[in-house]
Design a protein around this motif. Structure first.
Motif, PDB file in Angstrom:
ATOM      1  N   ASN A   6       0.830  -1.200   0.000  1.00 20.52           N
ATOM      2  CA  ASN A   6       0.000   0.000   0.000  1.00 20.52           C
ATOM      3  C   ASN A   6       0.866   1.253   0.000  1.00 20.52           C
ATOM      4  OD1 ASN A   6      -3.163  -0.633   0.743  1.00 20.52           O
ATOM      5  ND2 ASN A   6      -1.779  -2.223   1.493  1.00 20.52           N
ATOM      6  N   TYR A   7       0.215   2.395  -0.281  1.00 18.05           N
ATOM      7  CA  TYR A   7       0.912   3.675  -0.342  1.00 18.05           C
ATOM      8  C   TYR A   7       0.086   4.740   0.367  1.00 18.05           C
ATOM      9  CZ  TYR A   7       3.802   1.240  -3.677  1.00 18.05           C
ATOM     10  OH  TYR A   7       4.638   0.316  -4.254  1.00 18.05           O
ATOM     11  N   PHE A   8       0.792   5.717   0.956  1.00 15.27           N
ATOM     12  CA  PHE A   8       0.140   6.831   1.645  1.00 15.27           C
ATOM     13  C   PHE A   8       0.241   8.056   0.759  1.00 15.27           C
ATOM     14  CE2 PHE A   8      -0.363  10.300   4.613  1.00 15.27           C
ATOM     15  CZ  PHE A   8      -1.322   9.833   5.508  1.00 15.27           C
ATOM     16  N   MET A   9      -0.895   8.674   0.442  1.00 14.66           N
ATOM     17  CA  MET A   9      -0.966   9.753  -0.538  1.00 14.66           C
ATOM     18  C   MET A   9      -1.478  11.046   0.109  1.00 14.66           C
ATOM     19  SD  MET A   9      -0.093   7.722  -3.016  1.00 14.66           S
ATOM     20  CE  MET A   9      -0.182   8.914  -4.352  1.00 14.66           C
ATOM     21  N   MET A  10      -0.935  12.182  -0.333  1.00 11.50           N
ATOM     22  CA  MET A  10      -1.439  13.484   0.120  1.00 11.50           C
ATOM     23  C   MET A  10      -1.425  14.461  -1.049  1.00 11.50           C
ATOM     24  SD  MET A  10       0.352  13.895   3.897  1.00 11.50           S
ATOM     25  CE  MET A  10      -0.557  15.374   4.334  1.00 11.50           C
ATOM     26  N   GLY A  11      -2.356  15.420  -1.014  1.00 14.71           N
ATOM     27  CA  GLY A  11      -2.366  16.488  -2.002  1.00 14.71           C
ATOM     28  C   GLY A  11      -1.404  17.591  -1.599  1.00 14.71           C
ATOM     29  N   ASP A  12      -0.876  18.321  -2.577  1.00 10.75           N
ATOM     30  CA  ASP A  12       0.049  19.417  -2.275  1.00 10.75           C
ATOM     31  C   ASP A  12      -0.667  20.620  -1.680  1.00 10.75           C
ATOM     32  OD1 ASP A  12       2.073  17.842  -3.208  1.00 10.75           O
ATOM     33  OD2 ASP A  12       2.294  18.869  -5.138  1.00 10.75           O
ATOM     34  N   ASN A  13      -1.943  20.761  -1.953  1.00 12.19           N
ATOM     35  CA  ASN A  13      -2.762  21.797  -1.330  1.00 12.19           C
ATOM     36  C   ASN A  13      -3.294  21.196  -0.031  1.00 12.19           C
ATOM     37  OD1 ASN A  13      -4.341  24.004  -0.764  1.00 12.19           O
ATOM     38  ND2 ASN A  13      -5.439  24.003  -2.710  1.00 12.19           N
ATOM     39  N   ARG A  14      -2.431  21.168   0.989  1.00 14.00           N
ATOM     40  CA  ARG A  14      -2.617  20.302   2.146  1.00 14.00           C
ATOM     41  C   ARG A  14      -3.936  20.498   2.898  1.00 14.00           C
ATOM     42  NH1 ARG A  14       2.581  18.012   2.901  1.00 14.00           N
ATOM     43  NH2 ARG A  14       2.805  17.163   0.791  1.00 14.00           N
ATOM     44  N   ASP A  15      -4.411  21.706   2.982  1.00 14.35           N
ATOM     45  CA  ASP A  15      -5.638  21.952   3.738  1.00 14.35           C
ATOM     46  C   ASP A  15      -6.878  21.952   2.849  1.00 14.35           C
ATOM     47  OD1 ASP A  15      -4.288  22.214   6.213  1.00 14.35           O
ATOM     48  OD2 ASP A  15      -3.649  24.225   5.602  1.00 14.35           O
ATOM     49  N   ASN A  16      -6.689  21.554   1.589  1.00 18.92           N
ATOM     50  CA  ASN A  16      -7.820  21.470   0.660  1.00 18.92           C
ATOM     51  C   ASN A  16      -7.695  20.189  -0.158  1.00 18.92           C
ATOM     52  OD1 ASN A  16     -10.139  22.212  -0.759  1.00 18.92           O
ATOM     53  ND2 ASN A  16      -8.985  23.379  -2.284  1.00 18.92           N
ATOM     54  N   SER A  17      -7.454  19.069   0.547  1.00 16.56           N
ATOM     55  CA  SER A  17      -7.242  17.799  -0.136  1.00 16.56           C
ATOM     56  C   SER A  17      -7.807  16.655   0.705  1.00 16.56           C
ATOM     57  CB  SER A  17      -5.748  17.566  -0.377  1.00 16.56           C
ATOM     58  OG  SER A  17      -5.511  16.267  -0.886  1.00 16.56           O
ATOM     59  N   ALA A  18      -8.724  15.905   0.108  1.00 20.79           N
ATOM     60  CA  ALA A  18      -9.207  14.662   0.716  1.00 20.79           C
ATOM     61  C   ALA A  18      -8.257  13.559   0.266  1.00 20.79           C
ATOM     62  CB  ALA A  18     -10.636  14.366   0.277  1.00 20.79           C
ATOM     63  N   ASP A  19      -7.475  13.029   1.192  1.00 22.02           N
ATOM     64  CA  ASP A  19      -6.429  12.080   0.806  1.00 22.02           C
ATOM     65  C   ASP A  19      -6.305  10.969   1.842  1.00 22.02           C
ATOM     66  OD1 ASP A  19      -4.990  13.428   2.883  1.00 22.02           O
ATOM     67  OD2 ASP A  19      -4.262  14.896   1.420  1.00 22.02           O
ATOM     68  N   SER A  20      -5.143  10.325   1.912  1.00 22.61           N
ATOM     69  CA  SER A  20      -4.975   9.158   2.778  1.00 22.61           C
ATOM     70  C   SER A  20      -5.192   9.469   4.252  1.00 22.61           C
ATOM     71  CB  SER A  20      -3.582   8.550   2.586  1.00 22.61           C
ATOM     72  OG  SER A  20      -3.469   7.903   1.339  1.00 22.61           O
ATOM     73  N   ARG A  21      -5.107  10.728   4.638  1.00 19.64           N
ATOM     74  CA  ARG A  21      -5.427  11.093   6.018  1.00 19.64           C
ATOM     75  C   ARG A  21      -6.871  10.766   6.359  1.00 19.64           C
ATOM     76  NH1 ARG A  21      -3.863  17.292   5.604  1.00 19.64           N
ATOM     77  NH2 ARG A  21      -4.575  16.890   3.475  1.00 19.64           N
ATOM     78  N   TYR A  22      -7.735  10.797   5.340  1.00 18.46           N
ATOM     79  CA  TYR A  22      -9.176  10.691   5.580  1.00 18.46           C
ATOM     80  C   TYR A  22      -9.779   9.375   5.105  1.00 18.46           C
ATOM     81  CZ  TYR A  22      -8.548  15.646   6.446  1.00 18.46           C
ATOM     82  OH  TYR A  22      -8.113  16.845   6.954  1.00 18.46           O
ATOM     83  N   TRP A  23      -9.322   8.845   3.963  1.00 20.79           N
ATOM     84  CA  TRP A  23      -9.938   7.619   3.439  1.00 20.79           C
ATOM     85  C   TRP A  23      -8.986   6.440   3.333  1.00 20.79           C
ATOM     86  CZ3 TRP A  23      -6.792   7.175  -0.585  1.00 20.79           C
ATOM     87  CH2 TRP A  23      -6.471   8.286  -1.356  1.00 20.79           C
ATOM     88  N   GLY A  24      -7.726   6.611   3.793  1.00 18.90           N
ATOM     89  CA  GLY A  24      -6.853   5.462   3.924  1.00 18.90           C
ATOM     90  C   GLY A  24      -5.804   5.292   2.842  1.00 18.90           C
ATOM     91  N   PHE A  25      -5.275   4.084   2.769  1.00 14.17           N
ATOM     92  CA  PHE A  25      -4.137   3.766   1.917  1.00 14.17           C
ATOM     93  C   PHE A  25      -4.578   3.363   0.503  1.00 14.17           C
ATOM     94  CE2 PHE A  25      -3.259   2.569   6.337  1.00 14.17           C
ATOM     95  CZ  PHE A  25      -2.186   3.402   6.614  1.00 14.17           C
ATOM     96  N   VAL A  26      -3.625   3.447  -0.426  1.00 13.25           N
ATOM     97  CA  VAL A  26      -3.885   3.055  -1.814  1.00 13.25           C
ATOM     98  C   VAL A  26      -3.183   1.723  -2.083  1.00 13.25           C
ATOM     99  CG1 VAL A  26      -3.532   3.625  -4.244  1.00 13.25           C
ATOM    100  CG2 VAL A  26      -4.113   5.428  -2.604  1.00 13.25           C
ATOM    101  N   PRO A  27      -3.947   0.645  -2.342  1.00  9.99           N
ATOM    102  CA  PRO A  27      -3.319  -0.641  -2.659  1.00  9.99           C
ATOM    103  C   PRO A  27      -2.602  -0.603  -4.006  1.00  9.99           C
ATOM    104  CG  PRO A  27      -5.639  -0.898  -2.032  1.00  9.99           C
ATOM    105  CD  PRO A  27      -5.411   0.557  -2.268  1.00  9.99           C
ATOM    106  N   ASP A  28      -1.574  -1.440  -4.136  1.00 10.97           N
ATOM    107  CA  ASP A  28      -0.804  -1.489  -5.374  1.00 10.97           C
ATOM    108  C   ASP A  28      -1.683  -1.772  -6.588  1.00 10.97           C
ATOM    109  OD1 ASP A  28       2.051  -1.814  -6.674  1.00 10.97           O
ATOM    110  OD2 ASP A  28       0.885  -3.538  -7.356  1.00 10.97           O
ATOM    111  N   GLN A  29      -2.714  -2.616  -6.417  1.00 13.60           N
ATOM    112  CA  GLN A  29      -3.557  -2.980  -7.560  1.00 13.60           C
ATOM    113  C   GLN A  29      -4.407  -1.812  -8.050  1.00 13.60           C
ATOM    114  OE1 GLN A  29      -3.661  -4.498  -4.568  1.00 13.60           O
ATOM    115  NE2 GLN A  29      -5.766  -4.886  -3.873  1.00 13.60           N
ATOM    116  N   ASN A  30      -4.449  -0.701  -7.294  1.00 19.95           N
ATOM    117  CA  ASN A  30      -5.216   0.481  -7.707  1.00 19.95           C
ATOM    118  C   ASN A  30      -4.402   1.451  -8.547  1.00 19.95           C
ATOM    119  OD1 ASN A  30      -6.865  -0.706  -5.642  1.00 19.95           O
ATOM    120  ND2 ASN A  30      -7.895   1.249  -5.376  1.00 19.95           N
ATOM    121  N   ILE A  31      -3.107   1.208  -8.678  1.00 21.49           N
ATOM    122  CA  ILE A  31      -2.227   2.170  -9.358  1.00 21.49           C
ATOM    123  C   ILE A  31      -2.548   2.247 -10.849  1.00 21.49           C
ATOM    124  CG2 ILE A  31       0.163   2.605 -10.049  1.00 21.49           C
ATOM    125  CD1 ILE A  31       1.034   1.440  -7.373  1.00 21.49           C
ATOM    126  N   VAL A  32      -2.615   3.463 -11.361  1.00 24.13           N
ATOM    127  CA  VAL A  32      -2.803   3.709 -12.793  1.00 24.13           C
ATOM    128  C   VAL A  32      -1.478   4.093 -13.443  1.00 24.13           C
ATOM    129  CG1 VAL A  32      -3.925   5.170 -14.513  1.00 24.13           C
ATOM    130  CG2 VAL A  32      -5.222   4.345 -12.531  1.00 24.13           C
TER     131      VAL A  32
END
Length: 305
Positions: A259-285
């Motif tokens: 899995n991977y932990f993801m964040m947006g660069d616009n830190r206070d305006n990003s729904a990312d791994s802080r809120y909905w969790g990790f990204v599994p390898d099989q989800n990678i595009v």
């Protein structure tokens, strides 16, 4: 950020179009064209016999009629002709898009200032492994995402949506975000203050920093007055939630294997791994590598950092 493919679910559309036109092309090459040839040969034999009879009777026959008859019988039906013409083009686009590069459009501001609304980007499809199109199953190992990469992936809560964020943590990493500053495996990430950033959507300035994560320094934004994390927005049921601890101004997560932990660069305006969790390898595009157009700002064309 829910990315917008250039033409909706383009992979499925292309696959179906390639399948249909390919079947028609194959059918024409190995069945229909032979049937037309046999029909033409029979018609020409009859024409030649009739012409011989007329010639024997002293009647002059225009030889050009034979070629016109043959051409009319051998001519492909319109639907077959168009399918045969489109098939190689569709197959080429399908191959390029599935295994080399895929275009997307940035619709929101969660990756500002790195990516702006309206940016048209190219995503490298082979850096993280060769995957079967449509089902996205990896069949050849090539490489893995690295900290600092900008990556496109299938949103874990809705696989029909493509998201783009920055890779902050790889498998086994301990990620801490405290008072809007990152630490990776206990080592604080270094920050360098920049001039404030003027919001493109409203007349507001945000604090801007260079975040020196791994070998990929990049700009980030922080909004004054915003909390480090909005605890009310955290999904308590995402997979491996037990790997994370949260408090008012701090959270810590250990990235599980695969899995991977993801964040947006616009830190206070990003729904990312802080809120909905990790990204599994099989989800990678794939890896976002280039802005190839922004119709509102041509200066945006260039590589993604």
């Amino acid at each position: 950020m829910n990315l917008q493919p250039i033409l909706g679910n383009f992979a499925l559309i292309l696959f179906v179009a390639m399948l249909v036109t390919g079947v028609i092309w194959f059918l024409d090459v190995f069945v229909l064209s032979r049937q037309r040839r046999a029909k033409a040969d029979a018609a020409l034999a009859e024409y030649d016999a009739h012409r011989s009879k007329l010639t024997a009777d002293g009647i002059k026959v225009d030889s050009g009629n034979r070629a016109a008859l043959e051409a009319s019988i051998l001519r492909q039906p319109t639907w077959v002709e168009y399918s045969g013409s489109f098939f190689p083009v569709i197959a080429l686009v399908f191959f390029l898009r599935s295994f080399l590069f895929e275009p997307f459009k940035i619709p929101s501001s969660s990756m500002v200032p790195t990516l702006l609304v309206g940016d048209l980007i190219l995503v490298n499809k082979f850096d993280y492994g060769i995957r079967l199109p449509v089902i996205n199953k990896k069949i050849v190992e090539v490489g893995n995402p690295q900290r600092g990469d900008v990556m496109v992936f299938k949103y874990p809560k809705d696989m029909s949506q493509d998201y783009i964020k920055r890779v902050i943590g790889v498998p086994g990493d301990k990620i801490t975000y405290e008072n809007k500053r990152l630490s990776v495996n206990g080592v604080p990430v270094q920050y360098e203050a920049m001039d404030d950033y003027l919001d493109d959507e409203r007349p507001v300035y945000h604090k801007q920093f260079v975040e020196k994560l791994a070998n990929a320094p990049h700009r980030i934004l922080n909004m004054e007055g915003q909390r480090t994390i909005n605890l009310a927005a955290v999904d308590p049921d995402f997979p491996h939630h037990e790997n994370c601890t949260y408090s008012y101004d701090k959270f810590t997560c250990i990235v599980p294997e695969g899995n991977y932990f993801m964040m947006g660069d616009n830190r206070d305006n990003s729904a990312d791994s802080r809120y909905w969790g990790f990204v599994p390898d099989q989800n990678i595009v794939g890896k976002a590598v280039f802005v190839w157009m922004n119709f509102g700002n041509l200066k945006r064309i260039g590589g993604i950092h």
